[in-house]
Design an enzyme around this catalytic site. Structure first.
Site, PDB file in Angstrom:
ATOM      1  N   TRP A 185      23.767  45.148  36.670  1.00  0.00           N
ATOM      2  CA  TRP A 185      24.657  44.912  35.539  1.00  0.00           C
ATOM      3  C   TRP A 185      24.063  43.789  34.702  1.00  0.00           C
ATOM      4  O   TRP A 185      23.675  42.742  35.242  1.00  0.00           O
ATOM      5  CB  TRP A 185      26.071  44.517  35.965  1.00  0.00           C
ATOM      6  CG  TRP A 185      26.892  44.091  34.782  1.00  0.00           C
ATOM      7  CD1 TRP A 185      27.463  44.903  33.848  1.00  0.00           C
ATOM      8  CD2 TRP A 185      27.181  42.749  34.360  1.00  0.00           C
ATOM      9  NE1 TRP A 185      28.099  44.159  32.883  1.00  0.00           N
ATOM     10  CE2 TRP A 185      27.935  42.830  33.176  1.00  0.00           C
ATOM     11  CE3 TRP A 185      26.868  41.483  34.868  1.00  0.00           C
ATOM     12  CZ2 TRP A 185      28.392  41.703  32.485  1.00  0.00           C
ATOM     13  CZ3 TRP A 185      27.313  40.359  34.200  1.00  0.00           C
ATOM     14  CH2 TRP A 185      28.074  40.474  33.017  1.00  0.00           C
ATOM     15  N   GLU A 224      25.798  49.662  36.156  1.00  0.00           N
ATOM     16  CA  GLU A 224      27.191  49.355  35.837  1.00  0.00           C
ATOM     17  C   GLU A 224      27.394  49.172  34.338  1.00  0.00           C
ATOM     18  O   GLU A 224      26.635  48.459  33.678  1.00  0.00           O
ATOM     19  CB  GLU A 224      27.603  48.077  36.578  1.00  0.00           C
ATOM     20  CG  GLU A 224      29.027  47.630  36.316  1.00  0.00           C
ATOM     21  CD  GLU A 224      29.384  46.393  37.132  1.00  0.00           C
ATOM     22  OE1 GLU A 224      30.506  45.868  36.933  1.00  0.00           O
ATOM     23  OE2 GLU A 224      28.561  45.942  37.945  1.00  0.00           O
ATOM     24  N   LYS A 226      30.013  48.112  30.994  1.00  0.00           N
ATOM     25  CA  LYS A 226      31.078  47.148  30.710  1.00  0.00           C
ATOM     26  C   LYS A 226      31.577  47.363  29.286  1.00  0.00           C
ATOM     27  O   LYS A 226      30.830  47.784  28.404  1.00  0.00           O
ATOM     28  CB  LYS A 226      30.591  45.720  30.898  1.00  0.00           C
ATOM     29  CG  LYS A 226      31.716  44.688  30.758  1.00  0.00           C
ATOM     30  CD  LYS A 226      31.438  43.414  31.517  1.00  0.00           C
ATOM     31  CE  LYS A 226      32.638  42.475  31.424  1.00  0.00           C
ATOM     32  NZ  LYS A 226      32.537  41.307  32.288  1.00  0.00           N
ATOM     33  N   ASP A 257      33.316  49.962  37.512  1.00  0.00           N
ATOM     34  CA  ASP A 257      34.113  48.755  37.725  1.00  0.00           C
ATOM     35  C   ASP A 257      35.457  48.995  37.049  1.00  0.00           C
ATOM     36  O   ASP A 257      35.526  49.193  35.832  1.00  0.00           O
ATOM     37  CB  ASP A 257      33.417  47.530  37.137  1.00  0.00           C
ATOM     38  CG  ASP A 257      34.127  46.237  37.485  1.00  0.00           C
ATOM     39  OD1 ASP A 257      35.354  46.147  37.246  1.00  0.00           O
ATOM     40  OD2 ASP A 257      33.477  45.300  37.962  1.00  0.00           O
ATOM     41  N   HIS A 260      36.390  47.327  33.683  1.00  0.00           N
ATOM     42  CA  HIS A 260      35.429  47.327  32.593  1.00  0.00           C
ATOM     43  C   HIS A 260      35.683  48.397  31.539  1.00  0.00           C
ATOM     44  O   HIS A 260      34.759  48.843  30.855  1.00  0.00           O
ATOM     45  CB  HIS A 260      34.014  47.499  33.151  1.00  0.00           C
ATOM     46  CG  HIS A 260      33.488  46.262  33.793  1.00  0.00           C
ATOM     47  ND1 HIS A 260      32.164  46.136  34.174  1.00  0.00           N
ATOM     48  CD2 HIS A 260      34.082  45.087  34.111  1.00  0.00           C
ATOM     49  CE1 HIS A 260      31.974  44.943  34.711  1.00  0.00           C
ATOM     50  NE2 HIS A 260      33.126  44.296  34.689  1.00  0.00           N
ATOM     51  N   HIS A 284      33.445  49.252  41.901  1.00  0.00           N
ATOM     52  CA  HIS A 284      33.765  47.836  41.949  1.00  0.00           C
ATOM     53  C   HIS A 284      35.247  47.733  41.604  1.00  0.00           C
ATOM     54  O   HIS A 284      35.641  47.892  40.458  1.00  0.00           O
ATOM     55  CB  HIS A 284      32.918  47.044  40.953  1.00  0.00           C
ATOM     56  CG  HIS A 284      31.548  46.755  41.456  1.00  0.00           C
ATOM     57  ND1 HIS A 284      30.669  45.919  40.804  1.00  0.00           N
ATOM     58  CD2 HIS A 284      30.901  47.161  42.575  1.00  0.00           C
ATOM     59  CE1 HIS A 284      29.546  45.844  41.485  1.00  0.00           C
ATOM     60  NE2 HIS A 284      29.656  46.593  42.564  1.00  0.00           N
ATOM     61  N   ASP A 292      40.666  40.099  30.343  1.00  0.00           N
ATOM     62  CA  ASP A 292      39.888  39.658  31.493  1.00  0.00           C
ATOM     63  C   ASP A 292      39.861  40.749  32.548  1.00  0.00           C
ATOM     64  O   ASP A 292      40.896  41.324  32.886  1.00  0.00           O
ATOM     65  CB  ASP A 292      40.511  38.373  32.063  1.00  0.00           C
ATOM     66  CG  ASP A 292      39.620  37.722  33.112  1.00  0.00           C
ATOM     67  OD1 ASP A 292      38.500  38.222  33.318  1.00  0.00           O
ATOM     68  OD2 ASP A 292      40.041  36.728  33.715  1.00  0.00           O
ATOM     69  N   ASP A 294      38.639  40.645  35.865  1.00  0.00           N
ATOM     70  CA  ASP A 294      38.333  40.339  37.260  1.00  0.00           C
ATOM     71  C   ASP A 294      39.460  39.642  37.993  1.00  0.00           C
ATOM     72  O   ASP A 294      39.246  38.675  38.715  1.00  0.00           O
ATOM     73  CB  ASP A 294      37.046  39.508  37.333  1.00  0.00           C
ATOM     74  CG  ASP A 294      35.836  40.328  36.912  1.00  0.00           C
ATOM     75  OD1 ASP A 294      35.583  41.350  37.542  1.00  0.00           O
ATOM     76  OD2 ASP A 294      35.168  39.945  35.944  1.00  0.00           O
ATOM     77  N   ASP A 324      35.212  43.534  43.445  1.00  0.00           N
ATOM     78  CA  ASP A 324      34.549  42.685  42.456  1.00  0.00           C
ATOM     79  C   ASP A 324      35.597  41.974  41.611  1.00  0.00           C
ATOM     80  O   ASP A 324      36.047  42.482  40.592  1.00  0.00           O
ATOM     81  CB  ASP A 324      33.622  43.515  41.564  1.00  0.00           C
ATOM     82  CG  ASP A 324      32.819  42.636  40.601  1.00  0.00           C
ATOM     83  OD1 ASP A 324      32.881  41.402  40.729  1.00  0.00           O
ATOM     84  OD2 ASP A 324      32.129  43.188  39.726  1.00  0.00           O
TER      85      ASP A 324
END
Length: 416
Positions: A185, A224, A226, A257, A260, A284, A292, A294, A324
Protein backbone atom coordinates in the site's frame (compact mmCIF):
# COMPACT_ATOMS: atom_id res chain seq x y z
CA UNK A 1 -20.87 -16.80 33.57
CA UNK A 2 -21.02 -20.38 34.88
CA UNK A 3 -19.73 -23.16 32.65
CA UNK A 4 -22.89 -25.22 33.11
CA UNK A 5 -25.03 -22.33 31.86
CA UNK A 6 -22.83 -21.86 28.81
CA UNK A 7 -23.01 -25.54 27.95
CA UNK A 8 -26.77 -25.67 28.46
CA UNK A 9 -27.29 -22.60 26.26
CA UNK A 10 -25.07 -24.16 23.60
CA UNK A 11 -27.14 -27.33 23.51
CA UNK A 12 -30.34 -25.29 23.14
CA UNK A 13 -28.71 -23.26 20.34
CA UNK A 14 -27.68 -26.46 18.56
CA UNK A 15 -31.28 -27.65 18.54
CA UNK A 16 -32.56 -24.33 17.26
CA UNK A 17 -30.01 -24.18 14.45
CA UNK A 18 -30.55 -27.85 13.55
CA UNK A 19 -34.16 -26.97 12.83
CA UNK A 20 -32.97 -24.88 9.85
CA UNK A 21 -30.31 -27.38 8.76
CA UNK A 22 -27.21 -26.00 10.49
CA UNK A 23 -24.52 -28.19 12.06
CA UNK A 24 -23.29 -25.92 14.85
CA UNK A 25 -20.32 -28.11 15.79
CA UNK A 26 -19.10 -27.84 12.21
CA UNK A 27 -19.48 -24.05 12.28
CA UNK A 28 -17.42 -23.86 15.48
CA UNK A 29 -14.73 -26.03 13.90
CA UNK A 30 -14.66 -23.71 10.88
CA UNK A 31 -14.20 -20.69 13.12
CA UNK A 32 -11.40 -22.41 15.02
CA UNK A 33 -9.37 -23.13 11.90
CA UNK A 34 -9.94 -19.89 9.95
CA UNK A 35 -6.90 -17.70 10.70
CA UNK A 36 -7.04 -14.00 11.47
CA UNK A 37 -3.82 -12.05 10.92
CA UNK A 38 -3.35 -9.75 13.91
CA UNK A 39 -1.71 -6.39 13.17
CA UNK A 40 1.29 -5.54 15.33
CA UNK A 41 0.83 -1.77 14.84
CA UNK A 42 -2.20 -1.50 17.15
CA UNK A 43 0.23 -1.83 20.07
CA UNK A 44 2.37 1.25 19.35
CA UNK A 45 0.44 3.66 17.07
CA UNK A 46 2.33 2.55 13.93
CA UNK A 47 5.61 3.97 15.20
CA UNK A 48 7.86 0.98 14.59
CA UNK A 49 11.52 0.77 15.53
CA UNK A 50 13.22 2.66 12.72
CA UNK A 51 12.96 6.31 13.76
CA UNK A 52 10.21 6.21 16.43
CA UNK A 53 8.55 9.24 14.88
CA UNK A 54 4.88 10.09 14.50
CA UNK A 55 3.10 9.02 11.34
CA UNK A 56 3.42 10.97 8.11
CA UNK A 57 2.32 10.17 4.58
CA UNK A 58 -1.43 10.14 4.32
CA UNK A 59 -2.27 8.42 7.60
CA UNK A 60 -2.54 9.52 11.20
CA UNK A 61 -3.09 8.05 14.65
CA UNK A 62 -5.32 10.06 16.96
CA UNK A 63 -5.42 9.90 20.73
CA UNK A 64 -2.81 9.81 23.46
CA UNK A 65 -3.92 7.01 25.77
CA UNK A 66 -1.04 6.03 28.09
CA UNK A 67 0.81 2.73 27.80
CA UNK A 68 1.99 2.65 24.18
CA UNK A 69 4.51 -0.08 23.44
CA UNK A 70 7.93 1.56 23.01
CA UNK A 71 10.21 -1.22 21.79
CA UNK A 72 10.24 -4.67 20.26
CA UNK A 73 9.91 -6.47 23.61
CA UNK A 74 6.85 -4.47 24.62
CA UNK A 75 5.19 -4.96 21.25
CA UNK A 76 5.73 -8.70 21.48
CA UNK A 77 4.48 -8.86 25.05
CA UNK A 78 1.32 -6.94 24.14
CA UNK A 79 0.65 -9.12 21.09
CA UNK A 80 1.15 -12.30 23.13
CA UNK A 81 -1.18 -11.02 25.84
CA UNK A 82 -3.88 -10.04 23.35
CA UNK A 83 -3.56 -13.42 21.64
CA UNK A 84 -4.04 -15.15 25.01
CA UNK A 85 -7.55 -13.65 25.17
CA UNK A 86 -8.54 -14.88 21.71
CA UNK A 87 -9.69 -18.33 20.70
CA UNK A 88 -8.99 -19.76 17.28
CA UNK A 89 -6.08 -19.63 14.84
CA UNK A 90 -4.02 -16.47 14.37
CA UNK A 91 -1.19 -15.05 12.35
CA UNK A 92 0.79 -11.85 12.93
CA UNK A 93 1.12 -9.09 10.35
CA UNK A 94 4.34 -7.03 10.45
CA UNK A 95 5.26 -3.77 8.74
CA UNK A 96 8.86 -3.40 7.59
CA UNK A 97 9.51 -0.70 10.20
CA UNK A 98 9.12 -3.36 12.93
CA UNK A 99 12.40 -5.08 12.08
CA UNK A 100 14.83 -6.06 14.81
CA UNK A 101 17.30 -3.28 14.01
CA UNK A 102 19.01 -3.10 17.41
CA UNK A 103 20.63 0.29 17.85
CA UNK A 104 21.31 0.76 14.13
CA UNK A 105 19.40 2.89 11.64
CA UNK A 106 18.76 0.60 8.70
CA UNK A 107 17.34 2.54 5.79
CA UNK A 108 14.51 0.97 3.88
CA UNK A 109 16.50 0.22 0.76
CA UNK A 110 18.97 -1.74 2.91
CA UNK A 111 16.63 -3.93 4.96
CA UNK A 112 17.37 -7.67 4.87
CA UNK A 113 15.84 -10.95 6.05
CA UNK A 114 18.26 -11.04 9.00
CA UNK A 115 16.38 -8.10 10.55
CA UNK A 116 13.36 -10.39 10.96
CA UNK A 117 15.11 -13.54 12.11
CA UNK A 118 14.18 -12.97 15.74
CA UNK A 119 10.56 -12.39 14.73
CA UNK A 120 10.49 -15.77 12.99
CA UNK A 121 11.82 -17.50 16.11
CA UNK A 122 9.44 -15.61 18.40
CA UNK A 123 6.46 -16.36 16.18
CA UNK A 124 7.32 -20.05 16.17
CA UNK A 125 7.35 -20.06 19.97
CA UNK A 126 3.95 -18.35 19.98
CA UNK A 127 2.43 -20.71 17.43
CA UNK A 128 1.99 -17.88 14.91
CA UNK A 129 2.67 -17.59 11.19
CA UNK A 130 3.83 -14.20 9.90
CA UNK A 131 2.58 -11.87 7.17
CA UNK A 132 4.33 -8.71 5.98
CA UNK A 133 3.94 -5.19 4.58
CA UNK A 134 6.22 -2.77 2.80
CA UNK A 135 6.29 0.67 4.46
CA UNK A 136 6.26 3.74 2.22
CA UNK A 137 5.09 6.30 4.82
CA UNK A 138 6.88 8.11 7.68
CA UNK A 139 10.20 8.51 5.88
CA UNK A 140 12.19 11.55 4.66
CA UNK A 141 11.69 10.32 1.09
CA UNK A 142 7.96 9.64 1.42
CA UNK A 143 6.74 13.03 0.20
CA UNK A 144 3.44 12.87 -1.69
CA UNK A 145 4.63 10.31 -4.24
CA UNK A 146 6.72 7.16 -3.77
CA UNK A 147 6.37 4.37 -6.34
CA UNK A 148 4.55 6.79 -8.64
CA UNK A 149 7.15 9.55 -8.34
CA UNK A 150 8.51 10.99 -11.61
CA UNK A 151 11.80 11.62 -9.74
CA UNK A 152 14.01 8.66 -10.77
CA UNK A 153 15.95 8.71 -7.48
CA UNK A 154 12.86 8.66 -5.28
CA UNK A 155 11.17 6.03 -7.39
CA UNK A 156 14.28 3.81 -7.44
CA UNK A 157 14.53 4.02 -3.64
CA UNK A 158 10.99 2.77 -3.12
CA UNK A 159 11.25 0.10 -5.82
CA UNK A 160 14.34 -1.27 -4.09
CA UNK A 161 12.58 -1.12 -0.71
CA UNK A 162 9.56 -3.03 -2.01
CA UNK A 163 11.69 -5.64 -3.77
CA UNK A 164 13.57 -6.25 -0.53
CA UNK A 165 10.30 -6.56 1.38
CA UNK A 166 9.10 -9.25 -1.01
CA UNK A 167 12.35 -11.15 -0.50
CA UNK A 168 11.94 -10.86 3.26
CA UNK A 169 8.39 -12.21 2.98
CA UNK A 170 9.69 -15.06 0.84
CA UNK A 171 12.34 -15.85 3.44
CA UNK A 172 9.72 -15.80 6.20
CA UNK A 173 7.50 -18.10 4.17
CA UNK A 174 10.32 -20.56 3.56
CA UNK A 175 11.17 -20.66 7.27
CA UNK A 176 7.61 -21.11 8.50
CA UNK A 177 6.59 -23.58 5.81
CA UNK A 178 3.64 -21.45 4.74
CA UNK A 179 3.57 -18.50 2.32
CA UNK A 180 3.79 -15.09 3.96
CA UNK A 181 1.30 -12.66 2.43
CA UNK A 182 2.94 -9.32 1.69
CA UNK A 183 0.74 -6.27 1.21
CA UNK A 184 1.74 -3.25 -0.88
CA UNK A 185 0.00 0.00 0.00
CA UNK A 186 1.37 3.42 -0.92
CA UNK A 187 -0.08 6.73 0.16
CA UNK A 188 0.69 8.46 -3.16
CA UNK A 189 -1.65 11.30 -4.07
CA UNK A 190 -2.32 15.02 -4.05
CA UNK A 191 -3.97 17.39 -1.58
CA UNK A 192 -5.44 19.49 -4.36
CA UNK A 193 -6.21 19.11 -8.04
CA UNK A 194 -3.61 17.56 -10.33
CA UNK A 195 -3.43 17.56 -14.11
CA UNK A 196 -1.13 14.50 -14.21
CA UNK A 197 -3.52 11.80 -13.01
CA UNK A 198 -2.72 9.33 -15.75
CA UNK A 199 1.03 10.01 -15.73
CA UNK A 200 1.41 9.04 -12.07
CA UNK A 201 -0.67 5.91 -12.55
CA UNK A 202 1.42 4.89 -15.54
CA UNK A 203 4.55 5.28 -13.43
CA UNK A 204 2.97 3.34 -10.57
CA UNK A 205 2.06 0.46 -12.88
CA UNK A 206 5.60 0.41 -14.30
CA UNK A 207 7.07 0.34 -10.79
CA UNK A 208 4.81 -2.50 -9.73
CA UNK A 209 5.62 -4.48 -12.88
CA UNK A 210 9.33 -4.17 -12.11
CA UNK A 211 8.83 -5.15 -8.46
CA UNK A 212 6.71 -8.19 -9.30
CA UNK A 213 9.00 -9.46 -12.03
CA UNK A 214 10.98 -11.52 -9.52
CA UNK A 215 9.29 -14.88 -8.89
CA UNK A 216 9.32 -15.79 -5.21
CA UNK A 217 7.63 -19.12 -4.39
CA UNK A 218 7.25 -18.76 -0.62
CA UNK A 219 5.22 -15.57 -0.49
CA UNK A 220 2.09 -14.02 -1.97
CA UNK A 221 1.81 -10.37 -2.95
CA UNK A 222 -1.35 -8.31 -2.61
CA UNK A 223 -2.09 -4.72 -3.59
CA UNK A 224 -4.27 -2.37 -1.53
CA UNK A 225 -6.44 0.49 -2.78
CA UNK A 226 -7.48 3.59 -0.85
CA UNK A 227 -10.07 6.34 -1.24
CA UNK A 228 -7.75 9.12 -0.06
CA UNK A 229 -5.03 9.93 2.45
CA UNK A 230 -4.86 12.70 5.03
CA UNK A 231 -3.36 15.69 3.25
CA UNK A 232 -3.88 13.85 -0.04
CA UNK A 233 -7.62 14.22 -0.33
CA UNK A 234 -8.12 15.22 -3.97
CA UNK A 235 -6.32 12.45 -5.81
CA UNK A 236 -5.15 8.94 -4.93
CA UNK A 237 -2.88 7.17 -7.40
CA UNK A 238 -3.73 3.69 -6.08
CA UNK A 239 -7.50 4.10 -6.25
CA UNK A 240 -9.99 1.22 -6.33
CA UNK A 241 -10.32 1.48 -10.11
CA UNK A 242 -6.54 1.37 -10.61
CA UNK A 243 -5.96 -1.51 -8.22
CA UNK A 244 -8.91 -3.53 -9.53
CA UNK A 245 -7.63 -3.17 -13.08
CA UNK A 246 -4.04 -3.89 -12.16
CA UNK A 247 -4.84 -6.98 -10.09
CA UNK A 248 -7.22 -8.34 -12.73
CA UNK A 249 -4.71 -8.00 -15.56
CA UNK A 250 -1.71 -9.26 -13.53
CA UNK A 251 -3.66 -11.98 -11.67
CA UNK A 252 -2.63 -10.49 -8.35
CA UNK A 253 -4.31 -10.72 -4.96
CA UNK A 254 -6.47 -7.67 -4.19
CA UNK A 255 -6.51 -6.21 -0.66
CA UNK A 256 -9.93 -5.00 0.45
CA UNK A 257 -9.51 -2.64 3.40
CA UNK A 258 -13.04 -2.12 4.65
CA UNK A 259 -12.30 1.47 5.63
CA UNK A 260 -10.91 2.54 2.26
CA UNK A 261 -14.10 3.18 0.32
CA UNK A 262 -17.00 5.61 0.32
CA UNK A 263 -19.06 5.17 3.47
CA UNK A 264 -22.21 4.56 1.46
CA UNK A 265 -20.50 1.63 -0.30
CA UNK A 266 -20.89 -1.85 1.09
CA UNK A 267 -17.60 -3.63 0.49
CA UNK A 268 -19.40 -6.97 0.42
CA UNK A 269 -20.75 -6.00 -3.00
CA UNK A 270 -17.20 -6.09 -4.36
CA UNK A 271 -16.39 -9.66 -3.31
CA UNK A 272 -18.23 -11.62 -5.99
CA UNK A 273 -17.15 -9.25 -8.78
CA UNK A 274 -13.48 -9.18 -7.83
CA UNK A 275 -13.23 -12.93 -7.33
CA UNK A 276 -14.26 -13.48 -10.94
CA UNK A 277 -11.08 -11.72 -12.08
CA UNK A 278 -8.45 -11.90 -9.32
CA UNK A 279 -7.09 -15.11 -7.78
CA UNK A 280 -7.51 -14.22 -4.11
CA UNK A 281 -8.56 -11.47 -1.72
CA UNK A 282 -6.82 -10.17 1.38
CA UNK A 283 -9.12 -8.47 3.90
CA UNK A 284 -7.95 -5.64 6.12
CA UNK A 285 -10.89 -5.39 8.48
CA UNK A 286 -11.39 -1.93 9.97
CA UNK A 287 -14.24 0.53 10.50
CA UNK A 288 -14.62 3.93 8.84
CA UNK A 289 -16.09 6.87 10.75
CA UNK A 290 -16.66 9.87 8.50
CA UNK A 291 -13.26 10.63 6.94
CA UNK A 292 -11.16 8.31 9.08
CA UNK A 293 -10.76 4.69 8.02
CA UNK A 294 -9.06 2.99 10.94
CA UNK A 295 -11.42 2.77 13.90
CA UNK A 296 -11.72 -0.42 15.96
CA UNK A 297 -13.72 -3.08 14.15
CA UNK A 298 -17.18 -3.71 15.56
CA UNK A 299 -19.89 -6.21 14.64
CA UNK A 300 -21.69 -3.83 12.29
CA UNK A 301 -23.79 -4.53 9.21
CA UNK A 302 -20.93 -3.89 6.79
CA UNK A 303 -18.63 -6.45 8.41
CA UNK A 304 -21.44 -8.98 8.80
CA UNK A 305 -22.39 -8.59 5.15
CA UNK A 306 -18.76 -9.00 4.09
CA UNK A 307 -18.29 -12.38 5.74
CA UNK A 308 -21.72 -13.62 4.74
CA UNK A 309 -20.92 -12.84 1.13
CA UNK A 310 -17.61 -14.70 1.33
CA UNK A 311 -19.35 -17.81 2.68
CA UNK A 312 -22.24 -17.51 0.23
CA UNK A 313 -19.72 -17.35 -2.63
CA UNK A 314 -17.94 -20.49 -1.33
CA UNK A 315 -14.81 -18.34 -1.37
CA UNK A 316 -13.33 -18.96 2.06
CA UNK A 317 -10.35 -20.80 0.55
CA UNK A 318 -9.56 -17.74 -1.60
CA UNK A 319 -9.90 -15.07 1.09
CA UNK A 320 -7.38 -14.19 3.81
CA UNK A 321 -8.47 -12.26 6.88
CA UNK A 322 -6.43 -9.62 8.71
CA UNK A 323 -7.08 -6.65 10.98
CA UNK A 324 -6.00 -3.08 10.25
CA UNK A 325 -6.85 -0.28 12.65
CA UNK A 326 -4.89 1.86 15.10
CA UNK A 327 -6.78 3.53 17.90
CA UNK A 328 -4.70 5.49 20.43
CA UNK A 329 -7.71 6.98 22.23
CA UNK A 330 -8.55 3.89 24.33
CA UNK A 331 -6.67 1.01 25.93
CA UNK A 332 -4.74 -0.41 22.99
CA UNK A 333 -4.97 -4.04 24.09
CA UNK A 334 -8.69 -3.57 24.64
CA UNK A 335 -9.01 -2.22 21.12
CA UNK A 336 -7.05 -5.20 19.81
CA UNK A 337 -9.34 -7.74 21.50
CA UNK A 338 -12.60 -5.94 20.71
CA UNK A 339 -11.78 -5.83 17.00
CA UNK A 340 -10.58 -9.42 16.78
CA UNK A 341 -13.63 -10.74 18.64
CA UNK A 342 -15.99 -8.65 16.54
CA UNK A 343 -14.43 -10.12 13.41
CA UNK A 344 -14.85 -13.62 14.81
CA UNK A 345 -18.49 -12.95 15.65
CA UNK A 346 -19.17 -11.83 12.09
CA UNK A 347 -17.42 -14.90 10.71
CA UNK A 348 -19.44 -17.15 13.02
CA UNK A 349 -22.72 -15.54 11.95
CA UNK A 350 -21.75 -16.28 8.35
CA UNK A 351 -20.94 -19.91 9.16
CA UNK A 352 -24.29 -20.27 10.96
CA UNK A 353 -26.44 -18.86 8.16
CA UNK A 354 -28.99 -21.45 6.90
CA UNK A 355 -27.52 -21.21 3.43
CA UNK A 356 -28.73 -24.50 1.98
CA UNK A 357 -32.34 -23.67 2.75
CA UNK A 358 -31.93 -20.08 1.55
CA UNK A 359 -30.46 -21.31 -1.74
CA UNK A 360 -33.33 -23.74 -2.20
CA UNK A 361 -35.87 -20.98 -1.69
CA UNK A 362 -34.05 -18.77 -4.17
CA UNK A 363 -33.72 -21.49 -6.79
CA UNK A 364 -37.44 -22.21 -6.48
CA UNK A 365 -38.40 -18.57 -6.80
CA UNK A 366 -39.72 -18.56 -3.21
CA UNK A 367 -38.71 -15.01 -2.47
CA UNK A 368 -41.10 -14.47 0.42
CA UNK A 369 -39.66 -17.52 2.16
CA UNK A 370 -36.11 -16.39 1.42
CA UNK A 371 -36.63 -12.94 2.92
CA UNK A 372 -38.51 -14.35 5.90
CA UNK A 373 -35.69 -16.77 6.73
CA UNK A 374 -33.01 -14.08 6.29
CA UNK A 375 -34.87 -12.00 8.85
CA UNK A 376 -35.47 -14.84 11.30
CA UNK A 377 -31.81 -15.90 11.07
CA UNK A 378 -30.81 -12.55 12.57
CA UNK A 379 -32.27 -13.53 15.95
CA UNK A 380 -30.98 -17.10 16.09
CA UNK A 381 -28.88 -17.65 19.26
CA UNK A 382 -25.40 -17.24 17.81
CA UNK A 383 -24.21 -15.56 21.03
CA UNK A 384 -24.54 -18.85 22.89
CA UNK A 385 -22.41 -20.49 20.22
CA UNK A 386 -19.70 -17.82 20.47
CA UNK A 387 -19.63 -18.17 24.27
CA UNK A 388 -19.10 -21.92 23.85
CA UNK A 389 -16.35 -21.31 21.28
CA UNK A 390 -14.44 -19.23 23.81
CA UNK A 391 -15.08 -21.62 26.69
CA UNK A 392 -13.96 -24.59 24.60
CA UNK A 393 -10.69 -22.84 23.82
CA UNK A 394 -9.97 -21.68 27.36
CA UNK A 395 -10.25 -17.91 26.91
CA UNK A 396 -12.51 -15.44 28.75
CA UNK A 397 -16.20 -15.69 27.91
CA UNK A 398 -18.36 -12.63 27.33
CA UNK A 399 -17.30 -9.39 28.96
CA UNK A 400 -14.97 -11.15 31.44
CA UNK A 401 -11.97 -10.19 29.31
CA UNK A 402 -12.44 -6.57 30.41
CA UNK A 403 -11.16 -7.17 33.94
CA UNK A 404 -8.22 -9.21 32.62
CA UNK A 405 -7.13 -6.31 30.41
CA UNK A 406 -7.64 -3.87 33.29
CA UNK A 407 -5.27 -5.96 35.40
CA UNK A 408 -2.66 -5.98 32.61
CA UNK A 409 -2.96 -2.22 32.36
CA UNK A 410 -2.52 -1.86 36.11
CA UNK A 411 0.54 -4.12 36.26
CA UNK A 412 2.19 -3.51 32.88
CA UNK A 413 1.15 -0.75 30.48
CA UNK A 414 0.45 1.96 33.08
CA UNK A 415 4.07 1.72 34.25
CA UNK A 416 5.56 2.56 30.84
Amino acid sequence: MKEEHILKSYEIAKERYAAVGIDVDFAVAQLEKTPISLHCWQTDDVMGFERSQALTGGIQTTGNYPGRARNIEEVRNDVAFAKSLLAGTHRLNLHEIYGDFGSQLVDRDQVEPKHFESWIEWAREQGLKLDFNSTSFSHPKSGNLSLSSPDPEIRAFWIEHTKRCRRIADYIGSRQGDPAIMNIWVHDGSKDMTVERMRYREIFAESLDEILREELPNMKTCLEAKLFGIGLESYTVGSHDFVAGYCATRKLMYTLDTGHYEQTENVSDMVASLLLFVPELMLHVSRPVRWDSDHVTTMNDQTLDLFKEIVRADALSRVHVGLDYFDASINRIGAYVIGARATQKCMLQAFLEPLSLLRRYEDNGQHFERLALLEEAKSLPFGAVYDYFNLKNGVPVGESFISVIQEYEKNVTSKR
